[in-house]
Design a protein around this motif. Structure first.
Motif, PDB file in Angstrom:
ATOM      1  N   ASP A  58     -59.108  35.472  11.401  1.00 43.34           N
ATOM      2  CA  ASP A  58     -58.122  34.499  10.920  1.00 43.34           C
ATOM      3  C   ASP A  58     -58.556  33.100  11.345  1.00 43.34           C
ATOM      4  N   GLU A  92     -48.775  35.925   7.929  1.00 48.04           N
ATOM      5  CA  GLU A  92     -49.623  34.941   8.592  1.00 48.04           C
ATOM      6  C   GLU A  92     -48.863  33.708   9.068  1.00 48.04           C
ATOM      7  N   SER A 112     -54.408  32.121  15.577  1.00 49.60           N
ATOM      8  CA  SER A 112     -55.571  32.739  14.935  1.00 49.60           C
ATOM      9  C   SER A 112     -55.946  34.050  15.621  1.00 49.60           C
TER      10      SER A 112
END
Length: 207
Positions: A84, A48, A60
């Motif tokens: 996300d 991430e 994201s």
């Protein structure tokens, strides 16, 4: 991996496809459960880390798509949901703090300011290879809280797995002065309004 009971009136329409949430987040699991659909959860194992010069929306969205598509081979005939969230403050991305010290620093930097939460969503059809996506932007204005209030909040909630240390569904709401959003579920981590549209487009009957 979790399975939830499927309502009898939806059995016929949903039996042909599996629905998988590419996340182990209890917040996203609870949100998806509100739709009353049978689903499973699986960890997507995606890095991430934001890329250099990447926008909050770009980070994201890229990660939401990556999470959904990461389960393609594991679930070859399923609808895979990835999501996300990235917080943006003064042009800087705020991720999950991970530790108490970082959470204190985040909340101190956010005090009295307005930040944006970019919550992206992806729905990957592993049968067709098609991926749909959407992104919600929620603007949150924080209160001018004290260091003592920060400490009390962190000791109570320990929101170290929440972007920007903001656990709005619990005591974190007391740290917030205002929220502007088109989807109240987006800030918690899974934009259900957008998800309903994507699922409907994929042929899933929700109501």
């Amino acid at each position: 991996m979790q399975k939830q009971a499927l309502p009898l009136d939806q059995t016929a329409s949903q039996a042909a496809r599996r629905l998988v949430l590419a996340s182990t987040s209890p917040y996203r699991r609870e949100l998806l459960g509100r739709l009353g659909l049978a689903f499973e959860t699986a960890a997507p194992h995606v890095d991430e880390t934001a890329l250099p010069h990447e926008t909050a929306a770009g980070t994201s969205l890229r990660l939401a798509i990556a999470k959904a598509e990461a389960l393609h081979d594991q679930y070859p005939d399923a609808l895979l949901i990835g999501s996300d969230q990235v917080a943006l403050l003064d042009g800087q991305q705020l991720g999950k703090p991970g530790t108490h010290q970082r959470a204190v620093a985040q909340l101190q930097s956010m005090r009295g300011k307005t930040l944006e939460f970019h919550t992206a969503l992806a729905l990957h059809d592993s049968r067709s290879g098609r991926t749909q996506h959407a992104c919600d932007i929620t603007r949150v204005t924080m209160r001018d809280y004290t260091d003592a209030q920060i400490e009390h909040y962190l000791q109570r909630e320990q929101p170290y797995d929440c972007a920007g240390s903001a656990k709005v569904e619990a005591l974190g709401i007391a740290m917030i002065a205002q929220v502007a959003s088109t989807d109240p579920t987006a800030l918690i981590g899974l934009p259900l309004i957008a998800l309903c549209s994507l699922l409907t487009d994929a042929g899933v009957e929700i109501v």
